[in-house]
Design an enzyme around this catalytic site. Structure first.
Site, mmCIF file in Angstrom:
data_model
loop_
_atom_site.group_PDB
_atom_site.id
_atom_site.type_symbol
_atom_site.label_atom_id
_atom_site.label_comp_id
_atom_site.label_asym_id
_atom_site.label_seq_id
_atom_site.Cartn_x
_atom_site.Cartn_y
_atom_site.Cartn_z
ATOM 1 N N ASP A 1 0.855 -1.194 0.000
ATOM 2 C CA ASP A 1 0.000 0.000 0.000
ATOM 3 C C ASP A 1 0.885 1.235 0.000
ATOM 4 O O ASP A 1 1.942 1.243 0.630
ATOM 5 C CB ASP A 1 -0.886 -0.011 1.266
ATOM 6 C CG ASP A 1 -2.158 0.809 1.088
ATOM 7 O OD1 ASP A 1 -2.047 2.025 0.885
ATOM 8 O OD2 ASP A 1 -3.253 0.230 1.158
ATOM 9 N N ASN B 1 0.918 -4.262 -13.875
ATOM 10 C CA ASN B 1 1.977 -4.819 -13.014
ATOM 11 C C ASN B 1 1.524 -6.111 -12.332
ATOM 12 O O ASN B 1 2.289 -7.071 -12.232
ATOM 13 C CB ASN B 1 2.424 -3.778 -11.982
ATOM 14 C CG ASN B 1 3.263 -2.683 -12.621
ATOM 15 O OD1 ASN B 1 3.930 -2.919 -13.632
ATOM 16 N ND2 ASN B 1 3.212 -1.477 -12.066
ATOM 17 N N ALA C 1 -10.515 -6.003 -8.073
ATOM 18 C CA ALA C 1 -11.642 -5.318 -7.436
ATOM 19 C C ALA C 1 -12.177 -4.279 -8.413
ATOM 20 O O ALA C 1 -11.731 -3.138 -8.453
ATOM 21 C CB ALA C 1 -11.180 -4.650 -6.143
ATOM 22 N N TYR D 1 -11.960 7.283 -12.689
ATOM 23 C CA TYR D 1 -12.212 6.062 -11.915
ATOM 24 C C TYR D 1 -12.935 5.023 -12.775
ATOM 25 O O TYR D 1 -12.476 3.889 -12.921
ATOM 26 C CB TYR D 1 -13.052 6.435 -10.693
ATOM 27 C CG TYR D 1 -13.325 5.296 -9.737
ATOM 28 C CD1 TYR D 1 -12.327 4.826 -8.893
ATOM 29 C CD2 TYR D 1 -14.587 4.720 -9.672
ATOM 30 C CE1 TYR D 1 -12.588 3.795 -8.001
ATOM 31 C CE2 TYR D 1 -14.855 3.689 -8.777
ATOM 32 C CZ TYR D 1 -13.854 3.231 -7.940
ATOM 33 O OH TYR D 1 -14.119 2.205 -7.060
ATOM 34 N N GLN E 1 -4.744 -14.046 -24.054
ATOM 35 C CA GLN E 1 -3.466 -14.074 -24.768
ATOM 36 C C GLN E 1 -2.403 -14.891 -24.047
ATOM 37 O O GLN E 1 -1.591 -15.552 -24.673
ATOM 38 C CB GLN E 1 -2.974 -12.621 -24.922
ATOM 39 C CG GLN E 1 -2.251 -12.337 -26.203
ATOM 40 C CD GLN E 1 -2.057 -10.830 -26.369
ATOM 41 O OE1 GLN E 1 -3.017 -10.068 -26.296
ATOM 42 N NE2 GLN E 1 -0.838 -10.399 -26.586
#
Ligand code: NAD
Ligand code: UDP
Length: 315
Positions: A33, A99, A114, A145, A162
């Site tokens: 975080d 990532n 999420a 967002y 893929q």
């Protein structure tokens, strides 16, 4: 079987509740975080647990850890927070997703994204089913967002098709409960904090817009079931189909807190969806008959208790 699990956004409201749940099941948890909206206090009780590790890192920058599963929750969720730095918000959703998926591809790990009911925008289909493509403004103040989350879903499916990456996508409808940030600007935390402090309760617009509110424990149960089943990638709606106007929500909070606060009306923000309610047929079908167990008033009582303690207000 004990797994090693990465939770990005693990110090936030949902992330810290998920850390608790996965540690209780005996797994090792790495909580990553950047503490933008998350708080150390949410995970303080876990810092001495040998199966828990906190890493302060921004998901926009690549990372390497050896894990079996990744829950990708990193992204500010309340409109004032995600609008504070809109470019950073969309980078977080898109680059954070890339990532996570790149790491999962290398490790053969499973990724849980999420996502959000915001992918439906201001919906013309009600209640919202997963096959509805949505009604989203691509250039408005909520777009950083909404479109970031839509692009993240696209990335999940492209890596899946893929590169064969195992993905699971949940579309979360408004969720509330302990560890929400008291100043995060979302409606449940705003109303409860205002009521406890005896301040005016701010309804945006006429208060007839609707939302469906899910208690955090019900949501986390749905997360774990979705991650660990093998029948679907999703997207799957998880939320409580009970639908309330903001006026009804305010009346419930006033009643449960016994406050003398008064309701005041303020301007409705741009692109504010008029209605929202999940169709949870697929969640029931794939997640072993999952459905919410905690009714709104019971969940509000627990949340009021939490905020009263955090804000040190006697009741
Ligand atoms: P939150 O703001 O409490 O948690 C988000 C966490 O992500 C915070 O700890 C924050 O510090 C962290 N974060 C933000 N940007 C980051 C970055 N660049 N790098 C690393 N960490 C970063 O919000 P929440 O309600 O717990 O939401 C968690 C996830 O669930 C979010 O992805 C959100 O979009 C999604 N979601 C939540 C709801 C809801 O009702 N709570 C509804 C739909 C979707
Ligand atoms: N809202 C409100 N008063 C507040 C905060 C929000 O009336 O103090 C309204 C807001 O305009 C929206 C609903 O409550 O119609 C839910 O807002 P929130 O920011 O919690 O979530 P989202 O709009 O993303 O569903």
């Amino acid at each position: 079987m004990s797994l090693r699990i990465l939770i990005t956004g693990g110090a936030g409201f949902l992330g810290s509740n998920l850390c608790d749940r996965l540690l209780a099941e005996g797994h090792e948890v790495i909580c990553m975080d950047n503490l933008f909206t998350g708080r150390k206090v949410n995970i303080e009780h876990l810092l001495q647990n040998p199966k828990f590790e906190f890493v302060r890192h921004d998901v926009v920058d690549p990372f390497k850890v050896e894990v079996d599963q990744i829950y990708n929750l990193a992204c500010p969720a309340s409109p004032p927070h995600y609008q504070y730095n809109a470019i950073k918000t969309i980078k977080t959703s898109v680059m954070g997703m890339i990532n996570c998926l790149g790491l999962a591809k290398r490790l053969n790990a499973r990724v849980f994204q999420a996502s959000t009911s915001e992918v439906y925008g201001d919906p013309e289909v009600h209640p919202q089913t997963e096959d509805y493509w949505g009604h989203v403004n691509p250039i408005g103040i909520r777009s950083c967002y909404d479109e970031g989350k839509r692009c993240a879903e696209t990335l999940c499916f492209d890596y899946h098709r893929q590169n064969g990456v195992y993905v699971r996508i949940v579309r979360i409808f408004n969720t509330y409960g302990p560890r929400m940030h008291p100043n995060d600007g979302r409606v449940v935390s705003n109303f409860i904090v205002q009521a406890l402090k005896g301040e005016d309760i701010t309804i945006y617009g006429d208060g007839n817009q609707t939302r469906s509110f899910c208690y955090v424990d019900d949501l986390i149960e749905g997360f774990v079931r979705l991650m660990n089943q093998d029948e679907t990638t999703g997207p799957i709606n998880i939320g409580n189909p009970g639908e309330f106007t903001m006026l009804e929500l305010a009346e419930n909070v006033i009643d449960l807190t016994g406050t003398s606060s008064e309701i005041v009306h303020e301007d409705l923000p741009a692109d504010d969806p008029k209605q929202r309610k999940p169709d949870i047929t697929l969640a029931k079908k794939y997640l072993n008959n999952w459905e919410p167990q905690v009714p709104l008033r019971e969940g509000l009582e627990k949340t009021i208790e939490y905020f009263a303690q955090t804000l040190d207000i006697d009741r």
